[in-house]
Design a protein around this motif. Structure first.
Motif, PDB file in Angstrom:
ATOM      1  N   GLU A   1      -1.660  -5.415   3.496  1.00  0.00           N
ATOM      2  CA  GLU A   1      -0.761  -4.508   4.208  1.00  0.00           C
ATOM      3  C   GLU A   1      -1.187  -3.053   4.002  1.00  0.00           C
ATOM      4  OE1 GLU A   1       3.953  -3.108   4.101  1.00  0.00           O
ATOM      5  OE2 GLU A   1       3.219  -4.666   2.746  1.00  0.00           O
ATOM      6  N   GLY A   2      -1.531  -2.700   2.756  1.00  0.00           N
ATOM      7  CA  GLY A   2      -1.964  -1.340   2.469  1.00  0.00           C
ATOM      8  C   GLY A   2      -3.260  -0.974   3.165  1.00  0.00           C
ATOM      9  N   LEU A   3      -4.172  -1.916   3.234  1.00  0.00           N
ATOM     10  CA  LEU A   3      -5.440  -1.681   3.934  1.00  0.00           C
ATOM     11  C   LEU A   3      -5.201  -1.495   5.420  1.00  0.00           C
ATOM     12  CD1 LEU A   3      -7.601  -4.367   2.100  1.00  0.00           C
ATOM     13  CD2 LEU A   3      -7.898  -1.882   1.925  1.00  0.00           C
ATOM     14  N   HIS A   4      -4.337  -2.330   5.978  1.00  0.00           N
ATOM     15  CA  HIS A   4      -4.042  -2.259   7.407  1.00  0.00           C
ATOM     16  C   HIS A   4      -3.353  -0.950   7.769  1.00  0.00           C
ATOM     17  CE1 HIS A   4      -2.932  -3.554  11.445  1.00  0.00           C
ATOM     18  NE2 HIS A   4      -1.663  -3.252  11.173  1.00  0.00           N
ATOM     19  N   GLN A   5      -2.446  -0.476   6.912  1.00  0.00           N
ATOM     20  CA  GLN A   5      -1.699   0.757   7.197  1.00  0.00           C
ATOM     21  C   GLN A   5      -2.501   2.018   6.877  1.00  0.00           C
ATOM     22  OE1 GLN A   5       1.873   0.305   4.881  1.00  0.00           O
ATOM     23  NE2 GLN A   5       2.830  -1.116   6.332  1.00  0.00           N
ATOM     24  N   GLY A   6      -3.615   1.866   6.193  1.00  0.00           N
ATOM     25  CA  GLY A   6      -4.444   3.018   5.866  1.00  0.00           C
ATOM     26  C   GLY A   6      -4.120   3.685   4.553  1.00  0.00           C
ATOM     27  N   HIS A   7      -3.182   3.121   3.811  1.00  0.00           N
ATOM     28  CA  HIS A   7      -2.840   3.703   2.517  1.00  0.00           C
ATOM     29  C   HIS A   7      -3.912   3.405   1.473  1.00  0.00           C
ATOM     30  CE1 HIS A   7       1.043   4.794   4.103  1.00  0.00           C
ATOM     31  NE2 HIS A   7       1.323   3.534   4.382  1.00  0.00           N
ATOM     32  N   LEU A   8      -4.611   2.295   1.666  1.00  0.00           N
ATOM     33  CA  LEU A   8      -5.705   1.929   0.774  1.00  0.00           C
ATOM     34  C   LEU A   8      -7.015   1.945   1.533  1.00  0.00           C
ATOM     35  CD1 LEU A   8      -4.153  -1.101  -1.200  1.00  0.00           C
ATOM     36  CD2 LEU A   8      -4.328   1.288  -1.940  1.00  0.00           C
ATOM     37  N   ASN A   9      -7.965   2.687   1.036  1.00  0.00           N
ATOM     38  CA  ASN A   9      -9.334   2.709   1.567  1.00  0.00           C
ATOM     39  C   ASN A   9     -10.230   3.160   0.423  1.00  0.00           C
ATOM     40  OD1 ASN A   9      -9.239   5.630   1.489  1.00  0.00           O
ATOM     41  ND2 ASN A   9      -8.101   5.549   3.434  1.00  0.00           N
ATOM     42  N   GLU A  10     -11.492   3.316   0.709  1.00  0.00           N
ATOM     43  CA  GLU A  10     -12.420   3.650  -0.377  1.00  0.00           C
ATOM     44  C   GLU A  10     -12.091   5.010  -0.997  1.00  0.00           C
ATOM     45  OE1 GLU A  10     -17.241   3.981  -1.225  1.00  0.00           O
ATOM     46  OE2 GLU A  10     -16.487   2.900   0.529  1.00  0.00           O
ATOM     47  N   GLN A  11     -11.713   5.983  -0.171  1.00  0.00           N
ATOM     48  CA  GLN A  11     -11.416   7.319  -0.690  1.00  0.00           C
ATOM     49  C   GLN A  11     -10.174   7.318  -1.584  1.00  0.00           C
ATOM     50  OE1 GLN A  11     -10.398  10.224   2.277  1.00  0.00           O
ATOM     51  NE2 GLN A  11     -10.797  11.963   0.934  1.00  0.00           N
ATOM     52  N   THR A  12      -9.090   6.680  -1.101  1.00  0.00           N
ATOM     53  CA  THR A  12      -7.858   6.690  -1.885  1.00  0.00           C
ATOM     54  C   THR A  12      -7.991   5.851  -3.156  1.00  0.00           C
ATOM     55  OG1 THR A  12      -6.960   4.854  -0.571  1.00  0.00           O
ATOM     56  CG2 THR A  12      -6.419   7.089   0.135  1.00  0.00           C
ATOM     57  N   CYS A  13      -8.665   4.706  -3.033  1.00  0.00           N
ATOM     58  CA  CYS A  13      -8.848   3.864  -4.228  1.00  0.00           C
ATOM     59  C   CYS A  13      -9.732   4.564  -5.258  1.00  0.00           C
ATOM     60  CB  CYS A  13      -9.475   2.522  -3.832  1.00  0.00           C
ATOM     61  SG  CYS A  13      -8.349   1.432  -2.938  1.00  0.00           S
ATOM     62  N   SER A  14     -10.728   5.274  -4.782  1.00  0.00           N
ATOM     63  CA  SER A  14     -11.608   6.006  -5.692  1.00  0.00           C
ATOM     64  C   SER A  14     -10.831   7.084  -6.439  1.00  0.00           C
ATOM     65  CB  SER A  14     -12.761   6.631  -4.911  1.00  0.00           C
ATOM     66  OG  SER A  14     -13.581   7.400  -5.765  1.00  0.00           O
ATOM     67  N   CYS A  15      -9.941   7.780  -5.723  1.00  0.00           N
ATOM     68  CA  CYS A  15      -9.105   8.809  -6.351  1.00  0.00           C
ATOM     69  C   CYS A  15      -8.191   8.180  -7.398  1.00  0.00           C
ATOM     70  CB  CYS A  15      -8.285   9.532  -5.283  1.00  0.00           C
ATOM     71  SG  CYS A  15      -7.095  10.721  -5.956  1.00  0.00           S
ATOM     72  N   ALA A  16      -7.591   7.047  -7.043  1.00  0.00           N
ATOM     73  CA  ALA A  16      -6.708   6.367  -7.980  1.00  0.00           C
ATOM     74  C   ALA A  16      -7.466   5.950  -9.241  1.00  0.00           C
ATOM     75  CB  ALA A  16      -6.082   5.142  -7.312  1.00  0.00           C
ATOM     76  N   PHE A  17      -8.636   5.332  -9.067  1.00  0.00           N
ATOM     77  CA  PHE A  17      -9.412   4.879 -10.218  1.00  0.00           C
ATOM     78  C   PHE A  17      -9.842   6.059 -11.084  1.00  0.00           C
ATOM     79  CE2 PHE A  17     -11.099   0.565  -8.464  1.00  0.00           C
ATOM     80  CZ  PHE A  17      -9.804   0.204  -8.167  1.00  0.00           C
ATOM     81  N   GLN A  18     -10.254   7.140 -10.444  1.00  0.00           N
ATOM     82  CA  GLN A  18     -10.722   8.323 -11.160  1.00  0.00           C
ATOM     83  C   GLN A  18      -9.635   8.863 -12.087  1.00  0.00           C
ATOM     84  OE1 GLN A  18     -13.901   9.694 -10.816  1.00  0.00           O
ATOM     85  NE2 GLN A  18     -13.347  10.986 -12.547  1.00  0.00           N
ATOM     86  N   ASN A  19      -8.382   8.810 -11.619  1.00  0.00           N
ATOM     87  CA  ASN A  19      -7.281   9.350 -12.406  1.00  0.00           C
ATOM     88  C   ASN A  19      -6.714   8.345 -13.412  1.00  0.00           C
ATOM     89  OD1 ASN A  19      -6.274  12.196 -11.364  1.00  0.00           O
ATOM     90  ND2 ASN A  19      -6.972  11.067  -9.558  1.00  0.00           N
ATOM     91  N   LEU A  20      -6.814   7.061 -13.112  1.00  0.00           N
ATOM     92  CA  LEU A  20      -6.222   6.042 -13.974  1.00  0.00           C
ATOM     93  C   LEU A  20      -7.139   5.609 -15.117  1.00  0.00           C
ATOM     94  CD1 LEU A  20      -4.471   3.735 -11.331  1.00  0.00           C
ATOM     95  CD2 LEU A  20      -3.429   5.490 -12.770  1.00  0.00           C
ATOM     96  N   LEU A  21      -8.436   5.704 -14.885  1.00  0.00           N
ATOM     97  CA  LEU A  21      -9.373   5.284 -15.933  1.00  0.00           C
ATOM     98  C   LEU A  21      -9.628   6.415 -16.917  1.00  0.00           C
ATOM     99  CD1 LEU A  21     -11.967   3.335 -13.752  1.00  0.00           C
ATOM    100  CD2 LEU A  21     -10.279   2.347 -15.332  1.00  0.00           C
ATOM    101  N   PRO A  22      -9.807   6.110 -18.207  1.00  0.00           N
ATOM    102  CA  PRO A  22      -9.808   4.756 -18.806  1.00  0.00           C
ATOM    103  C   PRO A  22      -8.448   4.319 -19.335  1.00  0.00           C
ATOM    104  CG  PRO A  22     -10.541   6.327 -20.432  1.00  0.00           C
ATOM    105  CD  PRO A  22     -10.252   7.141 -19.191  1.00  0.00           C
TER     106      PRO A  22
END
Length: 486
Positions: free
Chosen positions: A430-451
């Protein structure tokens, strides 16, 4: 006419020794006004036949103009001390007890509010038990301007460390304060009044956790409420959370600072278990609270068409809202896992159904957008610091801004990590279809959540691999530490 006309030109310059302190105001003139004020409420004063009620409820224009001048002048410390010396607070108590004129009551409370801005006078007012009780009774007044001035006075006193505890204890011992405050929050449409009452509640909860707990648990059958004829009036059985929500709805479109106040009150409630339960165990299961906060984050604050700098302006408001959402999400998740463990049919248990109203992709998208905007603000801050390394002015403010942004980031990351950890394949698609999840947003999330939130990211990546193998592979290439563990 203006609410607070400018102070009159004084005759003090013509009469030596008549000046109030270092001002140009006349002692004689001020004293004459206090004398006239006593006469207004004096039981011996007789009114012309035919219009007694009018004279009881209204001020004549000359008297109103003069007493408003005193109101304006009382912002000067010398004048405030003069009024204190000539027992103005006692005269005002007489007004509160005998006058039926709302305007006169409002002005007298307003003058006391100005006088309380000065520490010594505030201590004197606060230690007067009779005056303190009478002022708290004004919260049950039916006149909005009087309620506003009363709230301003209380906030002034609560902001003075030397007397704050006196007022907290006094309010704790007066259950009617809870009733009257809840009545105002749940029924008033006066935004200015709602903001000031909210500031009083926020200050009270911040000062005293015991009082906050009492208000959370408060439940009674009858209480005294606002009444124009001084007779008791039965009020509904108020609960603190619905009243806060109603006030927040009233101020949200007109006063962002007021909304900030009410969101901070909700945040303070979540600092104790009883407060969280009061929110999530409401008859609607917390849906009204979640719906309001969700709407603010997803549709009003920090929107896609806003410049990234907007996160600086909204940082404290966003931090409060996300903190409440995070507490609600964690509580709901814990409750549903408890249900799942007790369920006889665990195989059919679906977290998607459990979180039908709180596990929402637009919210996840908004959280990531906030983090993206914060990254933009961070880069801008670094560039500015390089340009002004030798400038000391404003550095303290910058450090404070960075501190609040860090708090916002921590809260945002905690909520995002918890939500990602609960996502199913269906949610992710659902998130991929709506555009909330894509490579740019997931990369931002990972960058801030890791480690720090490695487990949550790893869990989400496993689900993402089922939904979009290519995207998962690309993210693993960007973050090699994830690939090692998969």
């Amino acid at each position: 006419m203006d609410r607070n006309p400018s102070p009159p030109s004084s005759e003090a310059e013509e009469e030596e020794g008549d000046a109030v302190g270092n001002t140009v105001y006349s002692k004689h003139w001020l004293f004459s006004i206090l004398t006239r004020l006593i006469e207004v409420i004096s039981p011996e004063k007789t009114e012309p036949t035919g219009s007694p009620e009018r004279n009881q409820t209204e001020l004549d224009e000359e008297m109103e103009n003069d007493i408003c001048k005193v109101w304006d002048m009382s912002m000067d410390e010398d004048v405030a001390l003069f009024l204190q010396e000539f027992n103005a607070p006692d005269i005002f108590m007489g007004v509160f007890a005998k006058s039926k004129c709302p305007r006169l009551t409002e002005i007298c409370v307003g003058i006391l509010g100005n006088m309380a801005c000065f520490q010594d006078i505030c201590m004197s007012i606060s230690k007067d038990e009779n005056l303190g009780q009478v002022l708290l009774q004004r919260l049950c007044d039916s006149d909005s301007p009087t309620l506003l001035e009363t709230s301003r006075l209380l906030l002034t006193c609560l902001s003075q460390p030397e007397v704050a505890n006196v007022w907290v204890e006094r309010i704790r011992e007066n259950p009617s304060v809870y009733d009257c405050v809840c009545f105002i929050m749940s029924s008033s449409t006066n935004v200015e009044l709602l903001v000031k009452v909210g500031e009083v509640v926020d200050k009270l909860f911040d000062l005293d956790e015991e009082l906050m707990l009492n208000w959370i648990k408060n439940s009674r059958c009858r209480s005294v409420g606002p009444s124009v004829d001084d007779s008791p009036e039965e009020l509904p059985d108020f609960k603190i959370v619905p009243c806060i929500l109603e006030a927040a709805k009233q101020v949200r479109s007109d006063n962002l600072e007021g909304l900030d106040v009410y969101m901070h009150i909700l945040q303070l409630l979540t600092t104790v278990d009883e407060g969280i339960q009061a929110i999530v165990q409401a008859p609607d299961g917390g849906k009204e609270t979640w719906s309001l906060l969700y709407d603010l984050v997803c549709h009003e604050l920090c929107q896609p068409d806003d410049p990234p700098i907007i996160v600086q302006e909204q940082k404290t408001l966003l931090a409060s809202i996300l903190s409440v959402l995070s507490a609600m999400f964690a509580s709901q998740t814990e409750q549903e896992y408890t249900k799942m463990r007790k369920s006889k049919d665990e195989e059919n248990f679906s977290m998607l159904n459990v979180h039908s109203f709180i596990l929402d992709m637009p919210l996840i998208g908004s959280l990531i957008r906030i983090l993206q905007y914060m990254e933009g603000c961070g880069k801008r801050s670094v560039d500015n610091s390089k340009e002004s390394e030798e400038e000391e002015t404003g550095r303290a403010d910058t450090n404070e801004e960075d501190f609040h942004l860090k708090i916002l980031k921590d809260i945002c990351c905690e909520l995002l990590s918890n939500m990602l950890q609960e996502l199913t394949k269906e949610n992710t698609l659902e998130g991929l279809h709506q555009g909330h999840l894509n490579e740019q947003t997931c990369s931002c999330a990972f960058q801030n959540l890791l480690p720090l939130y490695f487990a949550s990211v790893e869990s989400f990546l496993e689900v993402l691999r089922e939904a979009d193998q290519t995207l998962a592979d690309n993210l693993e290439k960007q973050f090699p530490s994830l690939k090692v563990h998969t």
